[in-house]
Design an enzyme around this catalytic site. Sequence first.
Site, PDB file in Angstrom:
ATOM      1  N   TYR A  47      -5.473  68.060  79.361  1.00 14.56           N
ATOM      2  CA  TYR A  47      -4.793  67.830  78.081  1.00 14.56           C
ATOM      3  C   TYR A  47      -3.938  66.572  78.177  1.00 14.56           C
ATOM      4  O   TYR A  47      -3.104  66.428  79.069  1.00 14.56           O
ATOM      5  CB  TYR A  47      -3.919  69.029  77.733  1.00 14.56           C
ATOM      6  CG  TYR A  47      -3.513  69.083  76.277  1.00 14.56           C
ATOM      7  CD1 TYR A  47      -4.246  69.830  75.356  1.00 14.56           C
ATOM      8  CD2 TYR A  47      -2.400  68.386  75.815  1.00 14.56           C
ATOM      9  CE1 TYR A  47      -3.877  69.886  74.026  1.00 14.56           C
ATOM     10  CE2 TYR A  47      -2.029  68.436  74.478  1.00 14.56           C
ATOM     11  CZ  TYR A  47      -2.765  69.191  73.590  1.00 14.56           C
ATOM     12  OH  TYR A  47      -2.404  69.250  72.267  1.00 14.56           O
ATOM     13  N   TYR A  57      -7.629  63.731  68.525  1.00 13.22           N
ATOM     14  CA  TYR A  57      -6.641  64.762  68.818  1.00 13.22           C
ATOM     15  C   TYR A  57      -6.941  65.976  67.960  1.00 13.22           C
ATOM     16  O   TYR A  57      -6.538  66.061  66.799  1.00 13.22           O
ATOM     17  CB  TYR A  57      -5.243  64.212  68.515  1.00 13.22           C
ATOM     18  CG  TYR A  57      -4.112  65.196  68.674  1.00 13.22           C
ATOM     19  CD1 TYR A  57      -3.630  65.514  69.941  1.00 13.22           C
ATOM     20  CD2 TYR A  57      -3.521  65.792  67.576  1.00 13.22           C
ATOM     21  CE1 TYR A  57      -2.584  66.416  70.090  1.00 13.22           C
ATOM     22  CE2 TYR A  57      -2.470  66.690  67.722  1.00 13.22           C
ATOM     23  CZ  TYR A  57      -2.011  66.991  68.979  1.00 13.22           C
ATOM     24  OH  TYR A  57      -0.969  67.878  69.121  1.00 13.22           O
TER      25      TYR A  57
END
Lengths: 329, 139, 388
Positions: free
Chosen positions: C291, C341
């Site tokens: 991440y 994203y």
Amino acid sequence: MTPEQRQAFEEGLYQFVGRSLHPEPKRSYDTVNGAMIRQWAEVMGDRNPAYTDADWAASSARGHLIAPPAMLYVWNQEGYAVASTGRPGDGLADLVAYFDSHGFTGSLGTNVDQEYFAEAKLGDAIYEDAVIEEISEQKSTARGLGYFLQTLAKFRNQDGELIGTQRFRVFKFIPPEVPAQEKPESATELELPTRIQAPRGQDNAWWWDACDEGRVLIQRCKSCQTLRHPPRPMCGECQSTEWDSIESSLDGEIYSFVEMHYPKFPGYQYPLIVAVISLAEGTRLVANVVGIDSAEVRIGLKVKGRVEQVDEKTMLPQFYPVDAAEVSA
Amino acid sequence: MSYNTLRFSEVTVGDKLPAEDIAITSSLISCGALATRDFEPCHHVPKVAQEMGLPDVFMNILTSQALMARFVTDWSGPEAVMKALKVKLGAPNVPGMLMTVTGEVADKDDSQQVITVKVLGENNIWGMHMEGSVSIQLP
Amino acid sequence: MSICDKSAIVGIANTEFSKNSGRSELQLAAEAVRDALKDAGLSPADVDGMTTFTLDNTDEIELARAVGIGDLTFYSRVPHGGGAATGLVHQAVMAVASGMAECVVCYRALNGRSGHRYSSGVSGPLLTADAIHWGWYTPYGLMTPASWVAMYSQRYMHLTTDCQDAMFEIAQAQRDYAVRNPAAFFYEQPFSREDYDQAKKIVSPLKLLDCCQESDGGSAVIITTAERARDLRHTPVAIKGVGQAAAANMESMTSFYRPEIAAIPSMDIAAREAYQQSGLSAADIDAAVIYDAFTPIVLWQLESWGFCEPYTAPQFVLDGAFRPDGRLPTNTHGGQLSEAYIHGVNGVVEAAKLVRGDSVNQPAKTVDHVLVTSGVGVPTGGALLGKL
């Protein structure tokens, strides 16, 4: 709009691209003149002698007065008709009407780019030749859904010499419904923005109330004496809900820090340093570091805090490098 | 203002212009609109501006342009020849606000002796009112 | 019992990524779920469970109606923003392994650029414990995800060497992957060290290219039982282990009161759990999707998952580990920095592709096991994927 309606609308819309605003170049109502320039210069506070001081201008490299370049578009403006009988129709008005009739009634100028190729002199007549240069694809912005349209105007003098060009970009959009009561009534409602206020509830209001009075408190468990910050209703060590507080000396050192650059928020003063401070009492506190050049802030720096009024509504602990605090104390 | 004009050689990329605070008043807005022959009622009739969701009359684009241009020529001096003025518009300027204008030399074109100054005008209520650049040719 | 190999990812899909999808979040979610089912060779009628983020604006039953999904016996939501990315896998695996559901859809769709933008900061009128929590920070100006992460980053930079170079290497390695990924927002748009250094400051020490994008798009993943997975179209992607944790002394994004903040204990716990379930260790992991809302957070996770010792991740990265021929090809889709994203769920999709051998930047080496993680700073987690 259904997909079919949108397609039909856009087919009509993009027909406007390339259209001229005027059938032939539109001549300025007046030639470039000293009276309008003086009026403009007075209001704008522009004391540039190149615009208004004939004696200086005669002795300058140019040898004569010029019009302020930023007045490029002024000479061809429509004037009082806009406020009285209504803006005279032109190619742009047709496009605006087309937008309005499909609900895109919002209008927002977003960019004006002017380029100058020659300086206009007193007596010049200005001829404007403008086209609808570009209409964007549909865009969704914070204002709403709409299209950017751009006009390109070319300004020439009586000799056909290109004085300048202007690209004007406007967003035509469907304005969101604003409930009537949310509209501000008058400018008197405008207040200077302050920092965002910490919400005060049962578990924290006492801390902020003390801060308003100039003190930083640290919560202490009455049962096991453990200090804790930020305040919480129960001691994590012994589960007691009994507590009191001590006042912090605000002696500390920087444990970590950041400098805020973007986005900037109204009501905050920049440069803006926020740090995690290790207090002498052993707890940590997030607060601003001030009175120091951004480049000088470092982890481990000794700081001393004091509670200060940072704006009309807000009292906050602010930390200074120890040396500066001693100087100003 | 100074009647001296900066020389191209005196200017360095990164030079900052002196910041200026401009009080936004009803008079500046209305008279600025009229001095630029902009007779749109939203710049001189508060009620019309309020119907558009704003608290009061708001500054027209040509006044913002003028203030940005002046900010740079006040610094450069009168022999500077303006080549371009590019303005991106942000939040409206409304009476009662204070707009702080700042600028910095962003580019120097040696072949044309043209410098480009990036300018930012932020009002104290809503933030960015105008940002853009002014290019001037210096002796 | 261990959940290892009890369930598998059998269908994956992303919508296109953009700055302006031009359609509703419900539609993005529906398209992603439809395409993931199609990828699996399943029909909407096969679905009996759904899970998403608490932050997702699309109600599961609205989505079920839109897609034509029928009766549901399991639905759940995972809190804490990007910390939920592999939390969806965690939920689906528990439901499938325990028999509460047979086929679970994990989804996330957002108009993160054209709609609400997380960079616009936090503030709210409600007097909740959460609002009071933010109140300790917002008056001082600390109110964006970048500002919270920058506070940890400053501390981590203080304790390590070459951290800035490693942050650049992460950003550029991922951009180089995106340059070759037609689905990525930054397809064919490389950048240089100079571009990186000159980029706009966001919150020092973070600059623009240290920060992920804000995107519009949707991603979906279908998880079902191992038995069923064997009969479907693609190589099943087994869930070997999946951990989720909120370590002690946690605040949402502002855990500034732990003895040392340049570390992420929640991820340490999640890693321990996932390794235990799977019997794997860091040495077994061939590639990763880590991440990457901001470059520094990738470094700390490498330490949590045991790829290197604490405070040595910069050196690990600077050895070229993330590159196609490196020790741990990472974020081969370009990551959230350079693909899009979608709150890490596009990362779960990419991790499944890596196991299938289908990544657009598939490493030359054999990829048996892939790590995928959730957002950190909040309660977080991670999953280990591999062949069944």
